[in-house]
Design a protein around this motif. Structure first.
Motif: not given
Ligand SMILES: [Zn+2]
Length: 526
Positions: A431-445
């Motif tokens: 979802y974060a990297r491949d689909k670029k749905l959300l930035p990595l930093e937001t996914a981690v948050q």
């Protein structure tokens, strides 16, 4: 004598000059600190169980230096909804979780928890586990003990007794009250009664987290109820594993998220958690049979099924549930995850099981087979009935955190939902990297600071000096889930190091024997 005294004075100085300054330094990583701020390059130093320094370059000696150049250094992931006691006693290292970077598991969701809590938490502490561990107290468990599985309102006395049990559990270290109003006996609880119990948890600093009454046709109404319980109970409230079940109701998340936004705008602390899959998992009976049929426990249900008229009524409702709700419109969309009385059934679909009984695969025969499965001893199922658009809409909502709803999976056993192996790395990779749905930093948050704040874990969830050293180190380009619905037993890829309380539990992608996990206690622990 003089020499002895001299030696005594000299000893500390000698020790200081010889001992390394830090126990462990992670060198050259990209720090994604959990707050959703953009990553920055820094070295991270750990002494004991604590992060003691974060700086562009740490040159002092350390017992161990790990080169993490090019890798992400993030806080360890906190899973606010797990059924980890399934499997944890057999596998205290919880490999399926820890290999994803999960460092804290929260139990007691869906209204179900051990009761009393203390002996259970003591047992976990004595067991020695790799990740940290904490628990909610379950409203359903409490009601089951005080009122039983009966479909009736509780008396004033019973409510007082239940409030007492919530209070006791909070004193024993619970983080709040969970409910499973979809399940028996939670389903028989009026909203007002839940509020009365939630108030006790709230007064003691706890939160409310709910597997809602209805995630299909009544999902909007159920979100309203969850918000109302937080608002009237005066405590933070959370819709757990938020989803919209049943194709007929897909798109419902537009309205449910609007309700959450509206509640937050007027000051209700309402949040969400979610797992990133379009199938859910629970037992076949609860999922596909009406709750009135389950009143009074298993024996009462078996008796109802023996009465032809009642059986026909249950079957008709089960047909509707397979068609419109959790069955996903087709017996092919229901999969057996685990079956104690026939382990070979795990992995088969309800369509296949129906056919194996020499019945044409119709909705009616699938319903009949469902009742038969319940009668034989029930089974755990997987239900493909969630829309991808709702999933993505919920995932990117700022109030949504990531949680697995999974269990500690013993590798190769049963046919579990892949969420146990893949939830966190699936969000990071797919979802974060491949689909670029959300930035990595937001996914981690959504896996760290957000659940930590929710639980009031002030010393975890963010990478900052003084915080406990729970850390996940992964390769943002490679991290991914490999567990599928067809082949669920497959570990996460791309997670290189995992640290819990300063101890390395995943080292170069391999599990270590270390079990540094601690039981974490809630705000009212005595
Ligand atoms: Zn649940």
């Amino acid at each position: 004598m003089r020499t002895a005294i001299l030696a005594l004075f000299l000893a500390p100085a000698v020790l200081v000059s010889q001992a390394p300054t830090y126990d462990l330094v992670l060198r050259g990583g990209r720090v994604v600190d959990g707050t959703a701020s953009p990553w920055y390059r820094a070295d991270v130093a750990i002494t004991g169980d604590t992060i003691v320094r974060i700086a562009p370059a740490i040159a002092e000696a350390a017992t161990r230096v790990v080169d993490v150049n090019g890798l992400v250094v993030a806080p360890g992931f906190i899973d606010i909804h797990t059924h980890a006691r399934r499997g944890l006693f057999e596998l205290p290292t919880a490999d399926n979780y820890t290999r994803q970077g999960v460092t804290t598991l929260i139990e007691g969701p869906d209204g179900g928890s051990p009761l009393p809590l203390k002996p259970f938490l003591d047992k976990i502490a004595a067991l020695g586990i790799s990740p940290n561990f904490a628990s909610f107290i379950g409203q359903g468990t409490i009601r089951g003990q005080v009122v039983g599985d009966a479909d009736r309102t509780a008396t004033r006395d019973e409510i007082e007794q239940m409030r007492g049990l919530v209070r006791q559990a909070m004193h024993e270290g619970a983080f709040g009250l969970s409910s499973g109003l979809f399940y028996v006996p939670g389903a028989f609880t009026p909203t007002e009664e839940v509020i009365e119990l939630a108030r006790v948890a709230g007064e003691m600093g706890g939160i409310y987290i709910s597997h809602m009454r209805d995630e299909a046709k009544g999902v909007v109404e159920s979100v309203r109820e969850t918000i109302a319980i937080g608002e009237k109970g005066r405590l933070p409230t959370q819709v757990t594993h938020h989803k919209v079940v049943g194709m007929a109701y897909w798109g419902g998340s537009v309205e449910t998220l609007r309700l959450i936004d509206e509640a937050r705008a007027r000051g209700v602390d309402a949040t969400i958690d979610q797992y990133p899959y379009t199938a859910s998992s629970t037992n076949i009976g609860s999922a596909l049979m009406p709750s009135w049929a389950l009143e009074g426990g298993r024996d009462a249900t078996l008796k109802r099924l023996k009465d032809p008229a009642t059986r026909a009524k249950i079957k008709a409702e089960t047909v509707a549930i397979i068609r419109d709700e959790r069955g996903g419109g087709d017996p092919k969309n229901v999969q057996i995850a685990a079956n104690q009385w026939d382990p070979a059934m795990a992995g088969k679909t309800l369509a296949e099981v129906t056919a194996s009984r020499k019945l044409p695969v119709t909705l009616e025969n699938a319903a009949e087979t469902t009742l038969w499965i319940f009668e034989q001893g029930n089974a755990q199922g997987i239900f493909h009935a969630i829309g991808e658009q709702d999933l993505e809409r919920i995932l990117v909502h700022p109030a949504t955190m990531v949680a697995s709803d999974g269990e500690v999976a013993v590798f190769g056993r049963n046919h579990p939902h892949p969420r146990s192996y893949g939830t966190f790395v699936r969000v990071l990779g797919l979802y974060a990297r491949d689909k670029k749905l959300l930035p990595l930093e937001t996914a981690v948050q959504k896996m760290t600071a957000l659940p930590a704040q929710r639980l009031g874990l002030a010393d975890r969830g963010v990478l900052r000096v003084g915080m406990k050293a729970d850390i996940a180190v992964f390769d943002a380009a490679r991290v991914r889930d490999t567990a599928t619905f067809e082949k669920p037993h497959a570990y996460a890829e791309g997670v290189n190091y995992v640290i819990v309380n300063g101890q390395v539990i995943v080292d170069g992608g391999r599990m270590t024997p270390a079990r540094p996990g601690r039981v974490l206690y809630g705000p009212a622990k005595r």
